[in-house]
Enzyme design. Structure first.
Site, short mmCIF file in Angstrom:
data_model
loop_
_atom_site.label_atom_id
_atom_site.label_comp_id
_atom_site.label_asym_id
_atom_site.label_seq_id
_atom_site.Cartn_x
_atom_site.Cartn_y
_atom_site.Cartn_z
CB ALA A 1 -111.33 79.77 -56.95
CD GLU B 1 -103.57 77.53 -47.40
OE1 GLU B 1 -103.20 78.16 -46.39
OE2 GLU B 1 -104.55 76.79 -47.43
C1 FAD Z 1 -102.42 70.28 -55.51
C2 FAD Z 1 -102.61 71.78 -55.50
C3 FAD Z 1 -103.74 72.32 -54.90
C4 FAD Z 1 -103.95 73.70 -54.92
N1 FAD Z 1 -105.10 74.22 -54.38
C5 FAD Z 1 -105.38 75.54 -54.58
C6 FAD Z 1 -106.65 76.07 -54.18
O1 FAD Z 1 -107.51 75.38 -53.61
N2 FAD Z 1 -106.91 77.38 -54.45
C7 FAD Z 1 -106.01 78.20 -55.07
O2 FAD Z 1 -106.31 79.36 -55.30
N3 FAD Z 1 -104.79 77.72 -55.43
C8 FAD Z 1 -104.46 76.42 -55.21
N4 FAD Z 1 -103.24 75.92 -55.59
C9 FAD Z 1 -102.26 76.82 -56.18
C10 FAD Z 1 -101.01 77.03 -55.32
O3 FAD Z 1 -101.29 77.85 -54.23
C11 FAD Z 1 -99.90 77.55 -56.24
O4 FAD Z 1 -99.51 76.46 -57.06
C12 FAD Z 1 -98.72 78.13 -55.50
O5 FAD Z 1 -99.07 79.33 -54.87
C13 FAD Z 1 -97.52 78.38 -56.40
O6 FAD Z 1 -97.87 79.02 -57.58
P1 FAD Z 1 -97.36 78.40 -58.98
O7 FAD Z 1 -97.70 76.96 -58.98
O8 FAD Z 1 -97.88 79.24 -60.08
O9 FAD Z 1 -95.78 78.52 -58.91
P2 FAD Z 1 -94.90 79.81 -59.33
O10 FAD Z 1 -95.42 81.00 -58.63
O11 FAD Z 1 -94.78 79.85 -60.80
O12 FAD Z 1 -93.50 79.42 -58.70
C14 FAD Z 1 -92.53 78.60 -59.39
C15 FAD Z 1 -91.24 78.61 -58.57
O13 FAD Z 1 -90.73 79.95 -58.49
C16 FAD Z 1 -90.55 80.30 -57.13
N5 FAD Z 1 -90.87 81.73 -56.95
C17 FAD Z 1 -91.91 82.44 -57.50
N6 FAD Z 1 -91.88 83.70 -57.06
C18 FAD Z 1 -90.83 83.80 -56.23
C19 FAD Z 1 -90.27 84.86 -55.47
N7 FAD Z 1 -90.80 86.08 -55.47
N8 FAD Z 1 -89.16 84.58 -54.71
C20 FAD Z 1 -88.61 83.35 -54.70
N9 FAD Z 1 -89.10 82.31 -55.40
C21 FAD Z 1 -90.18 82.53 -56.15
C22 FAD Z 1 -91.53 79.44 -56.35
O14 FAD Z 1 -91.14 79.30 -54.99
C23 FAD Z 1 -91.45 78.15 -57.12
O15 FAD Z 1 -90.34 77.40 -56.69
C24 FAD Z 1 -102.98 74.54 -55.54
C25 FAD Z 1 -101.85 74.00 -56.12
C26 FAD Z 1 -101.66 72.64 -56.12
C27 FAD Z 1 -100.43 72.08 -56.80
#
Ligand code: FAD
Length: 359
Positions: free
Chosen positions: A97, A337
């Site tokens: 997490a 990831e």
């Molecule tokens: C089904 C599912 C399972 C998951 N399981 C886990 C888990 O077990 N443990 C855990 O800790 N997390 C988990 N996650 C979280 C997951 O790792 C995050 O959703 C992911 O890292 C993206 O973060 P965000 O959703 O907040 O998107 P955001 O970070 O808000 O990104 C939104 C958009 O902006 C883009 N973006 C953001 N920053 C940049 C940048 N610097 N340069 C270019 N583009 C950028 C992204 O590529 C994306 O297109 C899970 C997510 C899902 C959907």
């Protein structure tokens, strides 16, 4: 069965038990803790095989490996003895997490705190999108033990499911991998003993970054498995679907699509296996290779599953066939990831650094 689990969005407990009975959780646990002592490539092979049939089951399995990986690498002997044999047997599932509502790609923005007190650490905050949330019994939670130090003030803590002050919130309704559990973890004055700290205080982000470098080939393997399953389904369908008096596989347009799909799957598999072998070699700088494998394989999975739906025509769009699920399942591999955009940033940064170009 996979369609039913997907439709009902039901956690695949019976299948997870079968995986335990088949010794598959032992693959990523060292022999001294009742495991089989496999490495990253072994784990990738299992994840690929499971994903070929159902990515939701594969991710529920792989999330257990992710949940205990910090313990494997940085845990004390007591921690390993206490938790790993139960994970190896499949008796207890694990989860990792990190993510919060306002900290996704920008993981350093986490707000969950773990305040040091006489009896241990008091955790407060909410994690979201946690795979195996609510189903797992062992959680590795990244929280700030020193808010002033930002990312350098984060630590990794083990939290057991029944700890007072630890509860579960919203269960997400997802596009794909719907039989897997994705849930909020809520910590309200949740006290964990000092011995639940993994590694040292302040190591939380180092542990996380190294963990993802080692686990990303596993996401690549998930993508390869999904793509392989879609390719096989598309070939089978094209052989039996007759239009204009012939099976559609006799059409060169369809053959070329299938050939391109096969080329991409093989290329992705080669890259994922190469990255997994690099992880197993113990090499230090594995971040870029591991990111490349994840990005390439997940983009391939999206393309191949989309093309497979196209080969199925209108039937591919219907839930009666397995292919639309594979397309929905493939999408997540480009997101978690590290999104593919964020990982491309990291790969490009490495390129710039090696050429001596400063920001
Ligand atoms: C089904 C599912 C399972 C998951 N399981 C886990 C888990 O077990 N443990 C855990 O800790 N997390 C988990 N996650 C979280 C997951 O790792 C995050 O959703 C992911 O890292 C993206 O973060 P965000 O959703 O907040 O998107 P955001 O970070 O808000 O990104 C939104 C958009 O902006 C883009 N973006 C953001 N920053 C940049 C940048 N610097 N340069 C270019 N583009 C950028 C992204 O590529 C994306 O297109 C899970 C997510 C899902 C959907």
């Amino acid at each position: 069965m996979r369609a039913e689990l997907d439709e009902k969005e039901e956690f695949p407990w019976a299948i997870m038990k079968d995986l335990g009975d088949s010794d598959l959780f032992r693959v990523f646990i060292p022999e001294e803790y009742e495991g089989l002592g496999g490495g990253c490539l072994d784990l990738c092979l299992v994840v690929e095989g499971l994903s070929r049939v159902c990515a939701a089951i594969a991710v529920s399995y792989a999330a257990v490996a992710l949940g205990v990986a910090p313990l494997l690498r940085y845990g004390t002997e007591e921690q390993k003895q206490k938790y790993l044999p139960d994970v190896a047997s499949g008796k207890r599932l694990a989860a990792f997490a990190l993510t919060e509502a306002t900290a996704g790609s920008d993981a350093a923005a986490i707000k969950t705190t773990a305040e040091r007190v006489k009896e241990g650490y008091v955790i407060n905050g909410t994690k979201q999108f946690i795979t195996n949330g609510g189903e797992a019994e062992i959680y590795t939670v990244i929280a700030l033990t020193d808010k002033e130090k930002g990312a350098r003030g984060a630590s990794a803590l083990l939290v057991e499911k029944d700890t007072p002050g630890f509860s579960f919130g919203k269960t997400e309704k997802k596009m794909g991998i719907r039989a897997s559990s994705t849930r909020e973890l809520i910590f309200r004055n949740c006290l964990v003993p000092e011995e639940n700290l993994i590694g040292k205080e302040g190591m939380g982000f180092i542990i996380t970054m190294k963990l993802f470098d080692q686990s990303r080939p596993g996401i690549g393997a998930q993508a390869v498995g999904i793509a392989q399953g879609a390719l096989e389904a598309a070939v089978d369908y094209a052989r039996q679907r007759v239009q204009f008096g012939h099976p559609i596989i006799s059409l060169q347009a369809v053959q070329h699509m299938l050939a391109d799909m096969a080329i991409q799957v093989e290329a992705a598999r080669a890259l994922v296996y190469a990255a997994a072998r690099t992880v197993d070699s113990g090499a230090k700088n594995i971040g870029e290779e591991s990111a490349m494998a994840k990005v390439f394989a997940s983009d391939v999975a999206m393309k191949v599953t989309t093309d497979a739906v196209q080969i199925f025509g209108g039937y591919g769009y219907m839930r009666d066939y397995p292919i639309e699920k594979m397309m929905r399942d493939a999408k997540i591999t480009q997101i978690y990831e590290g999104t593919n955009q964020v990982l491309r940033n990291a790969i490009a940064l490495g390129l710039r650094k090696r050429r001596g170009i400063q920001e």
